[in-house]
Design a protein around this motif. Structure first.
Motif, PDB file in Angstrom:
ATOM      1  N   GLY A  76      27.910  85.401  47.954  1.00  0.00           N
ATOM      2  CA  GLY A  76      27.382  84.873  46.690  1.00  0.00           C
ATOM      3  C   GLY A  76      27.730  83.407  46.517  1.00  0.00           C
ATOM      4  O   GLY A  76      26.889  82.592  46.124  1.00  0.00           O
ATOM      5  N   HIS A  77      28.965  83.070  46.840  1.00  0.00           N
ATOM      6  CA  HIS A  77      29.394  81.667  46.750  1.00  0.00           C
ATOM      7  C   HIS A  77      28.661  80.802  47.778  1.00  0.00           C
ATOM      8  O   HIS A  77      28.264  79.677  47.474  1.00  0.00           O
ATOM      9  N   LEU A  78      28.466  81.334  48.967  1.00  0.00           N
ATOM     10  CA  LEU A  78      27.798  80.598  50.038  1.00  0.00           C
ATOM     11  C   LEU A  78      26.345  80.271  49.687  1.00  0.00           C
ATOM     12  O   LEU A  78      25.918  79.113  49.756  1.00  0.00           O
ATOM     13  N   VAL A  79      25.587  81.282  49.283  1.00  0.00           N
ATOM     14  CA  VAL A  79      24.170  81.085  48.988  1.00  0.00           C
ATOM     15  C   VAL A  79      23.989  80.254  47.716  1.00  0.00           C
ATOM     16  O   VAL A  79      23.138  79.363  47.660  1.00  0.00           O
ATOM     17  N   SER A  80      24.807  80.510  46.702  1.00  0.00           N
ATOM     18  CA  SER A  80      24.657  79.752  45.456  1.00  0.00           C
ATOM     19  C   SER A  80      25.032  78.281  45.648  1.00  0.00           C
ATOM     20  O   SER A  80      24.432  77.403  45.025  1.00  0.00           O
ATOM     21  N   ALA A  81      25.991  77.989  46.525  1.00  0.00           N
ATOM     22  CA  ALA A  81      26.342  76.589  46.808  1.00  0.00           C
ATOM     23  C   ALA A  81      25.170  75.882  47.481  1.00  0.00           C
ATOM     24  O   ALA A  81      24.867  74.728  47.166  1.00  0.00           O
ATOM     25  N   GLU A  82      24.498  76.582  48.390  1.00  0.00           N
ATOM     26  CA  GLU A  82      23.327  75.993  49.053  1.00  0.00           C
ATOM     27  C   GLU A  82      22.215  75.740  48.041  1.00  0.00           C
ATOM     28  O   GLU A  82      21.575  74.694  48.058  1.00  0.00           O
ATOM     29  N   LEU A  83      21.996  76.697  47.148  1.00  0.00           N
ATOM     30  CA  LEU A  83      20.971  76.523  46.114  1.00  0.00           C
ATOM     31  C   LEU A  83      21.331  75.361  45.189  1.00  0.00           C
ATOM     32  O   LEU A  83      20.485  74.548  44.836  1.00  0.00           O
ATOM     33  N   ARG A  84      22.600  75.256  44.817  1.00  0.00           N
ATOM     34  CA  ARG A  84      23.049  74.162  43.947  1.00  0.00           C
ATOM     35  C   ARG A  84      22.763  72.809  44.582  1.00  0.00           C
ATOM     36  O   ARG A  84      22.359  71.859  43.906  1.00  0.00           O
ATOM     37  N   SER A  85      22.913  72.709  45.895  1.00  0.00           N
ATOM     38  CA  SER A  85      22.693  71.436  46.585  1.00  0.00           C
ATOM     39  C   SER A  85      21.229  70.989  46.512  1.00  0.00           C
ATOM     40  O   SER A  85      20.927  69.823  46.727  1.00  0.00           O
ATOM     41  N   GLN A  86      20.333  71.908  46.187  1.00  0.00           N
ATOM     42  CA  GLN A  86      18.915  71.578  46.090  1.00  0.00           C
ATOM     43  C   GLN A  86      18.537  71.036  44.712  1.00  0.00           C
ATOM     44  O   GLN A  86      17.427  70.559  44.515  1.00  0.00           O
ATOM     45  N   ASP A  87      19.439  71.151  43.766  1.00  0.00           N
ATOM     46  CA  ASP A  87      19.249  70.595  42.428  1.00  0.00           C
ATOM     47  C   ASP A  87      17.948  71.058  41.765  1.00  0.00           C
ATOM     48  O   ASP A  87      17.220  70.256  41.178  1.00  0.00           O
ATOM     49  N   LYS A  89      23.576  85.095  56.581  1.00  0.00           N
ATOM     50  CA  LYS A  89      23.810  85.030  58.032  1.00  0.00           C
ATOM     51  C   LYS A  89      23.347  83.693  58.609  1.00  0.00           C
ATOM     52  O   LYS A  89      23.964  83.156  59.524  1.00  0.00           O
ATOM     53  N   LYS A  90      22.274  83.135  58.053  1.00  0.00           N
ATOM     54  CA  LYS A  90      21.743  81.860  58.563  1.00  0.00           C
ATOM     55  C   LYS A  90      22.518  80.654  58.041  1.00  0.00           C
ATOM     56  O   LYS A  90      22.352  79.538  58.539  1.00  0.00           O
ATOM     57  N   LEU A  91      23.353  80.870  57.019  1.00  0.00           N
ATOM     58  CA  LEU A  91      24.134  79.767  56.444  1.00  0.00           C
ATOM     59  C   LEU A  91      25.552  79.706  57.000  1.00  0.00           C
ATOM     60  O   LEU A  91      26.270  78.744  56.740  1.00  0.00           O
ATOM     61  N   LYS A  92      25.942  80.724  57.746  1.00  0.00           N
ATOM     62  CA  LYS A  92      27.326  80.764  58.273  1.00  0.00           C
ATOM     63  C   LYS A  92      27.443  80.021  59.590  1.00  0.00           C
ATOM     64  O   LYS A  92      26.533  79.866  60.336  1.00  0.00           O
TER      65      LYS A  92
END
Length: 161
Positions: free
Chosen positions: A33-44, A158-161
């Motif tokens: 959850g932290h991993l995917v949400s951090a990636e989404l946050r980076s997209q603003d 899996k694709k973000l790790k």
């Protein structure tokens, strides 16, 4: 234009003898959850409203995203319509969304989210994984007009790790 962001709940635990709605997340579900949400946050992205299934695992996943995105809780709602496993209730929910919302994020379950992503998107997804995110864009002004749109992105742990 309307944008729908589907997020399947994180990996849940079967360790406890509890009702389905009460199953908690495993540590992996929290981490993903932290991993995917951090990636989404980076997209603003600008998100107008967030809705979640009342199931503990979906709600906990949602709360991780809300905190990570600094999303105002006043624009968040829990709805039984998203506690669905076929996708029929989710599709009806989407088509009844308030048109003042252009970008909506929803948290729920499989097989519903895979079915919705494949019904409304333009690419086939074999299975939305736990904590998987699918963004769908629609060239319409009303949620009731949503049919097939564009699968704009997928974010899978899996694709973000």
């Amino acid at each position: 234009m309307k944008t729908l962001i589907l997020v399947r709940h994180g990996k849940s635990s079967w360790e406890y003898s509890v009702d389905d709605k009460d199953r908690p997340l495993k540590e992996r579900g929290i981490d993903d959850g932290h991993l995917v949400s951090a990636e989404l946050r980076s997209q603003d992205l600008s998100i107008d409203a967030v809705f979640s299934s009342p199931a503990n695992r979906a709600l906990h996943t949602c709360l991780i995203f809300l905190r990570q995105l600094n999303f105002p809780f006043i624009n968040f709602e829990v709805t039984n319509d998203l506690y669905d496993f076929s996708g029929e209730s989710v599709l009806k929910f989407i088509q009844k969304l308030d048109d003042r919302f252009d970008t909506v994020m929803i948290f729920g379950h499989n097989e519903a989210f895979t079915n919705v992503a494949n019904t409304l998107g333009d690419s086939q997804i074999e299975k939305v994984p736990t904590t998987g995110l699918v963004q769908l864009d629609f060239e319409v002004n009303n949620w009731s007009s949503v049919t097939t749109g564009k699968t704009a992105q997928t974010l899978f742990p899996k694709k973000l790790k």
